[in-house]
Design an enzyme around this catalytic site. Structure first.
Site, PDB file in Angstrom:
ATOM      1  N   CYS A   1       0.818  -1.225   0.000  1.00 32.40           N
ATOM      2  CA  CYS A   1       0.000   0.000   0.000  1.00 32.40           C
ATOM      3  C   CYS A   1       0.851   1.275   0.000  1.00 32.40           C
ATOM      4  CB  CYS A   1      -0.979  -0.016   1.172  1.00 32.40           C
ATOM      5  SG  CYS A   1      -0.234   0.103   2.815  1.00 32.40           S
TER       6      CYS A   1
ATOM      7  N   HIS B   1      -2.781   1.302   6.729  1.00 33.31           N
ATOM      8  CA  HIS B   1      -3.090   1.167   5.306  1.00 33.31           C
ATOM      9  C   HIS B   1      -3.250   2.564   4.727  1.00 33.31           C
ATOM     10  CE1 HIS B   1      -4.351  -0.974   1.710  1.00 33.31           C
ATOM     11  NE2 HIS B   1      -5.303  -0.071   1.557  1.00 33.31           N
TER      12      HIS B   1
ATOM     13  N   HIS C   1      -5.575   1.958  -4.538  1.00 35.35           N
ATOM     14  CA  HIS C   1      -4.711   1.405  -3.491  1.00 35.35           C
ATOM     15  C   HIS C   1      -4.325  -0.026  -3.836  1.00 35.35           C
ATOM     16  CE1 HIS C   1      -7.880  -0.976  -1.020  1.00 35.35           C
ATOM     17  NE2 HIS C   1      -8.399  -0.702  -2.198  1.00 35.35           N
TER      18      HIS C   1
END
Length: 341
Positions: A257, A305, A317
Site C-alpha cells: 500500500c 493502510h 490502493h
C-alpha cells in the site's frame, strides 16, 4: 451384598472392551487430524471478517518490515560514508605524522651545534641568520601542525566510535527486518488457510469485493488535483491499476500500500517516506470532506493502510496479497487522516 456393577455384554471381555475403546479413540484422533487447516474442528466457522483481521495484522507487520528496512538502508548509507571519512582521515593523519617526523629530524640534525658557534664558523653569516629565522618559523608551524594532528586524531577516534555504534544498530535493524518478514509470512499463510476454508461462493465473493467496513462515503471537495505534482501522482497511480500486490515492494511491477503511494509521487518528482505511518505526516492535513485527487488517505487508527484519493469518491490502493491494485470507495475502511502533499 449384591454388586451393582452392570454386567458386561455377552461375549465382551474386559480386554476386548479396552481394545474397542482404544480403537474409538484412534478413530477420533484421525478425524481431528484431517480437519481443515486454519480452522479448529469445533471452533467458530471461518468468516470473511476473520480473513480481514489476519490481512490487517499482516499489513501492520509489513509496515514494520518497511520501517526496519528503511532504517537499515539509512544506516548502510551512513556507515559507508563514515568508513570513507575514516579512511580519508587516517590518510591525512599519516601525512601529518610524516611531515612532523621530517621537520623533527631536520631540527635534530641542525640543532646539534651551538647556534653562536655555527654563526662564527659560517662563511656567510647573513645566510645563516636567514636560515635560523626560517627554522624558528618552521618550529612555530610544527607546533601548529602538532596541535592540528592531535585534534584530528581525537576526531578520528570519535568518528570511529560513532561508526561502530552505527554498525551495531545496522545489525539490529537487519535482525528486525528478518523478524518482521517472518511475521508477515506467518500472518499471510494463516489468512490464506482461512480464506481457503471459506465456502466456495463466499471465497469468490471475497475475491471480487473490497475490504471490511465497505461504504460509499465520499468527499464533497473539489475534483481537480491541488497541484501539478498531485495530478502527475494520480496519473501514475491510475496507470498502476491491475499490477499485483507484493508486500514490501514499491514498484514498478508490484506494490504494497505505501509502496504504491511512494512510487506514484516519485513519478511526480516528490520523495515520500516509505511507511504509511510516516506518509500521513508528509504534508498538510485536510478534512475528508475537502479531499482532492492526489491526497493520501490513511486508514485505521494506526494508519497501517494508505491509498490515494483520485476523485469521484474513490481511492486507488494496493489492497492485500492476491488482489491487484484497484479502485475502491474512499470509505471502504475507517479513515484516520487525509494528507495533501
Amino acid at each position: 451384598m449384591a454388586s451393582h456393577r452392570r454386567p458386561s455384554p455377552p461375549g465382551l471381555t474386559h480386554s476386548a472392551r479396552v481394545t474397542v475403546l482404544s480403537a474409538a479413540a484412534a478413530t477420533a484422533a484421525a478425524a481431528l487430524g484431517t480437519a481443515p487447516a486454519g480452522a479448529a474442528p469445533d471452533g467458530p466457522r471461518p468468516s470473511r471478517a476473520g480473513v480481514d483481521r489476519l490481512l490487517a495484522d499482516a499489513e501492520r507487520a509489513t509496515e514494520e518490515f518497511n520501517r526496519a528496512g528503511e532504517r537499515a538502508g539509512e544506516l548502510r548509507t551512513r556507515t559507508r560514508a563514515a568508513q570513507d571519512a575514516l579512511a580519508r582521515g587516517q590518510e591525512r593523519l599519516n601525512r601529518m605524522r610524516g611531515a612532523l617526523g621530517a621537520v623533527a629530524s631536520t631540527q635534530y640534525r641542525l640543532g646539534g651545534a651551538d647556534p653562536a658557534l655555527m654563526l662564527l664558523l659560517s662563511a656567510d653569516p647573513d645566510s645563516y641568520l636567514s636560515g635560523a629565522e626560517l627554522m624558528e618559523r618552521i618550529g612555530d608551524r610544527q607546533t601548529d601542525t602538532l596541535h592540528e594532528y592531535l585534534r584530528s586524531q581525537r576526531e578520528l577516534v570519535q568518528r570511529r566510535a560513532e561508526a561502530d555504534r552505527d554498525l551495531a544498530e545496522l545489525e539490529r535493524s537487519r535482525a528486525a527486518v528478518a523478524r518482521h518478514k517472518r511475521t508477515v509470512e506467518r500472518k499471510l499463510a494463516a489468512a490464506r488457510r482461512l480464506l481457503n476454508a471459506l465456502p466456495a461462493d463466499e471465497r469468490s465473493a471475497y475475491d471480487r469485493s473490497s475490504r471490511s467496513g465497505r461504504g460509499s462515503l465520499g468527499p464533497a471537495g473539489g475534483e481537480t488535483p491541488a497541484s501539478s505534482r498531485a495530478a502527475a501522482a494520480v496519473a501514475a497511480a491510475r496507470g498502476a491499476v491491475g499490477r499485483p500486490y507484493v508486500w514490501g515492494a514499491n514498484g514498478p511491477s508490484g506494490f504494497d500500500c505505501s509502496g504504491l503511494t511512494q512510487w506514484s509521487y516519485a513519478q511526480a518528482g516528490v520523495g515520500l517516506p516509505r511507511t504509511s505511518q510516516a506518509q500521513r505526516y508528509a504534508g498538510r492535513r485536510v478534512p475528508l470532506s475537502q479531499a482532492r485527487p492526489g491526497d493520501l488517505v490513511a486508514y485505521r487508527h494506526d494508519a497501517s493502510h494508505i491509498g490515494m484519493y483520485v476523485g469521484n469518491g474513490q481511492v486507488v490502493h494496493a489492497p492485500y496479497p492476491g488482489a491487484a491494485v484497484r479502485y475502491d470507495p474512499v470509505g471502504m475502511m475507517p479513515v484516520s487522516s487525509v494528507t495533501r502533499v
